[in-house]
Enzyme design. Sequence first.
Site, PDB file in Angstrom:
ATOM      1  N   HIS A  99       0.848  -1.222  -0.013  1.00 31.17           N
ATOM      2  CA  HIS A  99      -0.072  -0.175   0.235  1.00 31.17           C
ATOM      3  C   HIS A  99       0.875   1.503   0.070  1.00 31.17           C
ATOM      4  CE1 HIS A  99       0.697  -1.271   4.294  1.00 31.17           C
ATOM      5  NE2 HIS A  99       0.523   0.102   4.505  1.00 31.17           N
ATOM      6  N   HIS A 101       0.606   5.441   1.107  1.00 29.97           N
ATOM      7  CA  HIS A 101      -0.120   6.377   1.698  1.00 29.97           C
ATOM      8  C   HIS A 101      -0.207   7.573   1.089  1.00 29.97           C
ATOM      9  CE1 HIS A 101       0.203   4.085   5.732  1.00 29.97           C
ATOM     10  NE2 HIS A 101       0.910   3.465   5.070  1.00 29.97           N
TER      11      HIS A 101
HETATM   12  P1  DGP Z   1       1.565   0.692   7.437  1.00 27.68           P
HETATM   13  O1  DGP Z   1       1.957   0.998   8.716  1.00 27.68           O
HETATM   14  O2  DGP Z   1       2.477   1.375   6.636  1.00 27.68           O
HETATM   15  O3  DGP Z   1       1.562  -0.740   7.190  1.00 27.68           O
HETATM   16  O4  DGP Z   1       0.035   1.183   7.309  1.00 27.68           O
HETATM   17  C1  DGP Z   1      -1.087   0.472   7.477  1.00 27.68           C
HETATM   18  C2  DGP Z   1      -2.196   1.462   7.625  1.00 27.68           C
HETATM   19  O5  DGP Z   1      -3.289   0.654   7.618  1.00 27.68           O
HETATM   20  C3  DGP Z   1      -2.475   2.275   8.733  1.00 27.68           C
HETATM   21  O6  DGP Z   1      -2.213   3.642   8.555  1.00 27.68           O
HETATM   22  C4  DGP Z   1      -3.799   2.099   9.382  1.00 27.68           C
HETATM   23  C5  DGP Z   1      -4.498   1.458   8.006  1.00 27.68           C
HETATM   24  N1  DGP Z   1      -5.423   0.240   8.585  1.00 27.68           N
HETATM   25  C6  DGP Z   1      -5.305  -0.710   9.392  1.00 27.68           C
HETATM   26  N2  DGP Z   1      -6.334  -1.548   9.257  1.00 27.68           N
HETATM   27  C7  DGP Z   1      -7.274  -0.690   8.527  1.00 27.68           C
HETATM   28  C8  DGP Z   1      -8.574  -1.034   8.268  1.00 27.68           C
HETATM   29  O7  DGP Z   1      -9.264  -2.213   8.656  1.00 27.68           O
HETATM   30  N3  DGP Z   1      -9.425  -0.310   7.478  1.00 27.68           N
HETATM   31  C9  DGP Z   1      -8.693   0.703   6.941  1.00 27.68           C
HETATM   32  N4  DGP Z   1      -9.385   1.565   6.129  1.00 27.68           N
HETATM   33  N5  DGP Z   1      -7.379   1.060   7.387  1.00 27.68           N
HETATM   34  C10 DGP Z   1      -6.743   0.351   8.002  1.00 27.68           C
END
Ligand code: DGP
Length: 134
Positions: A99, A101
């Site tokens: 992913h 951001h």
């Molecule tokens: P990273 O730490 O770079 O792997 O970012 C993971 C991101 O994913 C973090 O900013 C929060 C987001 N995240 C985790 N669980 C969920 C979810 O269930 N739904 C959404 N929309 N975002 C999520």
Amino acid sequence: MCDCIFCKIVAGVIPSMKIYEDDDTLAFMDVAKDVDGHILVIPKKHLKNIFDCKPDTLNSVMQTVQTVSLHLIKNCGYDGVNLLNANDESAGQSVPHFHIHIIPRKDNDEINAWPNFEGANNDINSMFESLKMY
Ligand code: DGP
């Protein structure tokens, strides 16, 4: 189904706030509530991180990153974006599905979206010798 939060979002098993979608990618709101407008862009196919992606996937993800970023600038009143991405737990990746951001930015918003590194430990020439590929 694979036990991955983002795969469950792609499948619609876990709800998400979709910003944009095409055949290969999805952009949706990050639930972190850490900064206004925090968006994630993912490939629909499960790939852990950049190390697993083929060029087609990288291309489609980055095209969606650009599409969403241009939407933020043209239609939503933002001036710029920061793109952040972690690959592997060592780099702080918490969700093992690739992913990017997107952090929307406005002039003088004073958001700190860039790490405050503490300074390099090694001389740049020795680092160059150990890192160069040819
Ligand atoms: P990273 O730490 O770079 O792997 O970012 C993971 C991101 O994913 C973090 O900013 C929060 C987001 N995240 C985790 N669980 C969920 C979810 O269930 N739904 C959404 N929309 N975002 C999520």
